[in-house]
Design an enzyme around this catalytic site. Structure first.
Site, short mmCIF file in Angstrom:
data_model
loop_
_atom_site.label_atom_id
_atom_site.label_comp_id
_atom_site.label_asym_id
_atom_site.label_seq_id
_atom_site.Cartn_x
_atom_site.Cartn_y
_atom_site.Cartn_z
N CYS A 104 -6.91 -2.92 3.30
CA CYS A 104 -6.82 -1.45 3.34
C CYS A 104 -7.42 -0.82 2.09
CB CYS A 104 -5.37 -0.99 3.53
SG CYS A 104 -5.18 0.80 3.63
N CYS A 112 -13.03 2.92 16.21
CA CYS A 112 -12.88 2.39 17.56
C CYS A 112 -11.54 2.86 18.13
CB CYS A 112 -12.94 0.87 17.54
SG CYS A 112 -12.53 0.09 19.11
N CYS A 138 -13.56 -3.31 18.80
CA CYS A 138 -13.54 -4.00 20.10
C CYS A 138 -14.89 -4.58 20.48
CB CYS A 138 -13.05 -3.05 21.19
SG CYS A 138 -14.26 -1.78 21.71
N HIS A 153 0.58 -3.64 6.18
CA HIS A 153 -0.75 -3.69 6.81
C HIS A 153 -1.83 -4.20 5.87
CE1 HIS A 153 -0.79 0.14 4.68
NE2 HIS A 153 -2.11 0.17 4.79
N GLU A 154 -1.46 -4.76 4.71
CA GLU A 154 -2.44 -5.39 3.81
C GLU A 154 -2.03 -6.84 3.63
OE1 GLU A 154 -4.20 -1.95 0.80
OE2 GLU A 154 -3.22 -3.72 0.00
N CYS A 212 -18.02 1.70 18.55
CA CYS A 212 -18.45 0.42 17.98
C CYS A 212 -19.97 0.28 18.00
CB CYS A 212 -17.82 -0.74 18.76
SG CYS A 212 -16.05 -0.98 18.39
N CYS A 228 -18.13 0.88 24.42
CA CYS A 228 -17.51 1.61 23.31
C CYS A 228 -18.61 2.26 22.47
CB CYS A 228 -16.67 0.68 22.44
SG CYS A 228 -15.86 1.55 21.07
N ARG A 240 -5.99 2.76 19.95
CA ARG A 240 -5.42 3.79 19.07
C ARG A 240 -4.16 4.42 19.67
NH1 ARG A 240 -2.96 6.18 16.26
NH2 ARG A 240 -3.45 7.82 14.75
N CYS A 264 0.85 -1.19 0.00
CA CYS A 264 0.00 0.00 0.00
C CYS A 264 0.89 1.24 0.00
CB CYS A 264 -0.91 -0.03 1.23
SG CYS A 264 -1.94 1.44 1.42
N HIS A 265 0.40 2.32 -0.60
CA HIS A 265 1.18 3.56 -0.64
C HIS A 265 1.45 4.10 0.76
CE1 HIS A 265 1.61 4.44 -4.91
NE2 HIS A 265 0.43 3.87 -5.08
N THR A 266 0.62 3.75 1.74
CA THR A 266 0.87 4.22 3.10
C THR A 266 2.16 3.63 3.65
OG1 THR A 266 -1.52 4.39 3.45
CG2 THR A 266 -0.13 4.42 5.40
N ARG A 299 -1.53 -2.91 -7.42
CA ARG A 299 -1.14 -3.59 -6.20
C ARG A 299 -0.10 -4.66 -6.56
NH1 ARG A 299 -2.41 -0.02 -3.44
NH2 ARG A 299 -3.65 -0.04 -1.51
#
Length: 681
Positions: free
Chosen positions: A475, A411, A395, A365-366, A403, A400, A415, A343-345, A676
């Site tokens: 993502c 959520c 969660c 993260h993907e 959620c 929460c 974090r 991913c570009h992130t 991708r």
């Protein structure tokens, strides 16, 4: 096996084949509907057996099954199963000769030489289908009409372990007591009771399926003398076999009757097939993947030493390192990463543009992964489960409010620590072999052969979904889809502008098309992306460089008179974000920021743009609540409703060197023609 013809239908294909049958000794034909989902994974299969004089062409043209098969992701096979052989007489074609036949193996001449319909349907044809077509092994159901209904019921009752379910339209249920059956069994030289659903139920004396679906027309001209539905119903009741018999006034024995209820039968079988697939998957993991589970059992609760691509500092290539991955603590799981999409992130952080970027760290993260072990208190997943790590957790705690609210997916449970590059207890699970700590990234860190994530960040998915495609939902693709469907709720007939035609932008295009947008304008400096954008749904493509000094927002406003109803920035460029807002329709236009801007960047526009009715909003992970929503996206993909193959333009094999393959993927991502790049571990 020779492919004779192919026709498109509901996004899939209707293929007609011929082959030399060893069972019948003659050429045989069959047609098969292959759904769009077959491009992703092998599909369950429904076999449809025709009745009197009904060839595969007749069933294909009149059966009405394809839309339901496309939506639910199953194949459907239509054999031509009338008697074979040039030496078979035509003089009694109505109910015996070349035009018709029960599903039995004949033992008397002239039938014995070529008429082996039971063996053909139960052995030869399924083996042929599973060897040459994208059919999931062992996942098959059977249905049919009239004589084919007889075949479906008797074949299923004789071999209940081979078929997930059975159903029929106006079946001949008790052929030993009807004129057609007595004539056929005598002519073919077979024991009628062994091919009679009613007699099989009586002999069995117990239920073999959770339910059997039968539709019967009450105006059927053969109901009184030939079908024997009442005898079958009584035998089923005595045996405790549930049978859902639906009786319909005004329907006769024709294909109009069949097509009216075919979708119900497809859904009935797909439900049974999915249940069997889940049960089979559990068995397969225990048997076929026994070695993997045995290895997982050995490492559970212990540190794992594995390979990872470590980012030691910004603007430096990833380094191939041996790292130690600690066991999961309470509320955590450790997973074996199978595939990673770039991913570009990830690149954005590696280039030092992420204000939360910490080094050294393990990015990624993907991913698609398999649970290796779980920490104390984990109940939602178990070793062997397939999961997608999600940077936006869910969660689901009663306290929460995030959620609990349908308005957001943000959520905040972990974090704070996630942004600090650590697990919820404030520590890391990664170290080098000499003990140096390595930070986590986005709560995922999937550029490693093993990683530890929070249980509330793991979306458990169907094992039928290939993990090198499942990773796309971690993502970018999910974000683009959700920005359209959740954040902006794009309506049918609306106009849309999409700035940036990478994977996220194309997901926006795909979602807008599926939402019924009538005009979709794609904007990108790279014209090479216009072809795939047009294929996915763009009605117009704009390259800002083609318009000189004219701002692209003015170009789009002029194209549409007042601007577009919805616009999406998928670039992360703050000037593009402004352009996207300013091309939104006066009075009601909505503009959604998806792209992540570099550290310290700010957005700006004239207040007049907002005063005159435009709305500026943003989205994170497309508004999806990860653990509940991502599995549903995967199911839609498996059903053929949500294809994703077009996003994977590059694939790399790690072969033990995670960093080398990932660096190559990053280079591909910079190349301009990559949507991708997936790295398989």
């Amino acid at each position: 096996m020779e492919l004779k013809s192919t026709n498109k239908a509901f996004g899939g294909e209707v293929r007609k084949y011929t082959h030399a049958s060893t069972a019948t000794g003659t050429p045989m034909t069959f047609s098969v509907y292959v759904p769009p989902a077959a491009s992703l994974a092998k599909c369950p299969t429904i076999y449809y057996l025709s009745g009197l004089t009904c060839t595969d062409d007749n069933a294909v043209q009149k059966g009405g099954a394809f839309q339901a098969c496309a939506e639910l992701g199953c194949m459907m096979v239509f054999p031509d199963t009338s008697p074979r052989g040039d030496d078979v007489a035509d003089d009694d074609a109505y109910d015996l000769g070349k035009g018709a036949g029960f599903y039995v193996d004949a033992t008397t001449e002239p039938w014995a030489k070529h008429y082996k319909m039971y063996t053909y349907v139960t052995e030869e044809l399924p083996a042929l289908i599973e060897a040459n077509l994208p059919a999931a092994p062992g996942l098959k159901s059977i249905c049919g009409h009239s004589m084919g209904g007889h075949g479906a019921l008797t074949i299923a009752f004789k071999s209940p372990n081979a078929w997930a379910s059975t159903s029929a339209f106006a079946p001949i249920c008790n052929p030993v007591e009807c004129p057609w059956g007595r004539k056929a069994f005598a002519a073919y030289g077979v024991d009628g009771a062994a091919h009679d659903a009613t007699e099989l139920l009586k002999a069995n004396g117990k239920a073999v399926y959770p339910d059997v679906l039968i539709d019967q027309g009450l105006d059927d001209q053969f109901l009184a003398d030939q079908l024997g539905i009442d005898a079958f119903e009584a035998a089923a009741a005595a045996a405790g076999q549930k049978v859902s018999i639906r009786k319909h006034a005004g329907f006769d024995h024709s294909y109009f009757f069949i097509s009216s209820f075919m979708a119900d039968h497809v859904k009935f079988h797909v439900n049974a097939l999915n249940k069997k697939a889940e049960e089979t998957a559990l068995v397969d993991v225990a048997v076929a993947d026994d070695a993997m589970l045995a290895e997982f059992a050995k490492t559970a609760g212990k540190p794992i030493t594995c390979k990872a691509a470590v980012a030691w500092s910004a603007n430096q290539p990833l380094s191939d390192e041996t790292v130690v991955v600690a066991p999961p603590k309470a509320g955590e799981i450790r997973v074996k990463v199978v595939a990673n999409a770039l991913c570009h992130t990830d690149v954005y952080t590696l280039e030092g543009q992420d204000p939360e970027g910490l080094f050294p760290c393990i990015l990624g993260h993907e991913a698609g992964a398999i649970v290796e072990s779980v920490g104390p208190g984990v109940t939602s997943v178990s070793p062997g489960d397939h999961v997608i790590p999600c940077y936006t957790p869910q969660c689901n705690q009663p306290a929460c409010i995030f959620c609990a609210s349908p308005k957001t997916n943000l959520c905040p449970a972990i974090r704070g620590t996630q942004g600090q590059g650590v697990m919820p207890d404030g520590t890391t699970r990664f170290t080098t072999v000499d003990g140096k700590e390595i930070f986590h990234f986005m709560g995922c860190s999937t550029f490693a052969e093993y990683t530890v994530i929070a249980e509330i960040s793991a979306a458990k998915i169907n094992r039928r979904m290939p993990l090198n495609k499942a990773c796309l939902f971690g993502c970018g693709v999910s974000t683009g889809l959700g920005a359209v469907w959740n954040t902006c709720k794009v309506t049918a007939g609306s106009s849309v502008a999409v700035f940036g035609l990478g994977a996220v932008g194309l997901a926006v295009v795909q979602a807008a098309k599926m939402a019924g947008a009538s005009r979709i304008i794609g904007v990108d400096l790279n014209k090479d992306k216009f072809a795939v954008a047009s294929k996915l749904g763009c009605t117009d493509c704009v390259c800002p460089a083609d318009h000189g000094d004219t701002p692209v927002q003015s170009v789009i406003v002029n194209m549409t008179k007042w601007g577009v109803d919805y616009s999406f920035d998928c670039t992360g460029n703050v000037q593009v974000m402004r352009a996207a807002l300013e091309c939104a329709h006066r009075g009601w236009g909505e503009s959604c920021v998806i792209g992540v801007a570099a550290a310290g960047k700010e957005i700006a526009t004239r207040p007049f743009q907002l005063v005159t009715g435009r709305v500026w909003k943003g989205t994170a992970f497309g508004g999806w609540k990860s653990r509940s929503s991502v599995p549903r996206l995967v199911e839609r993909c498996l059903a053929g409703e949500l294809p994703v193959d077009h996003y994977v333009t590059h694939q790399f094999e790690a072969n033990g060197d995670v960093a080398k393959a990932t660096n190559e993927a990053i280079e591909a991502l910079h190349g301009g023609n990559c949507l991708r790049a997936v790295v398989n571990y």
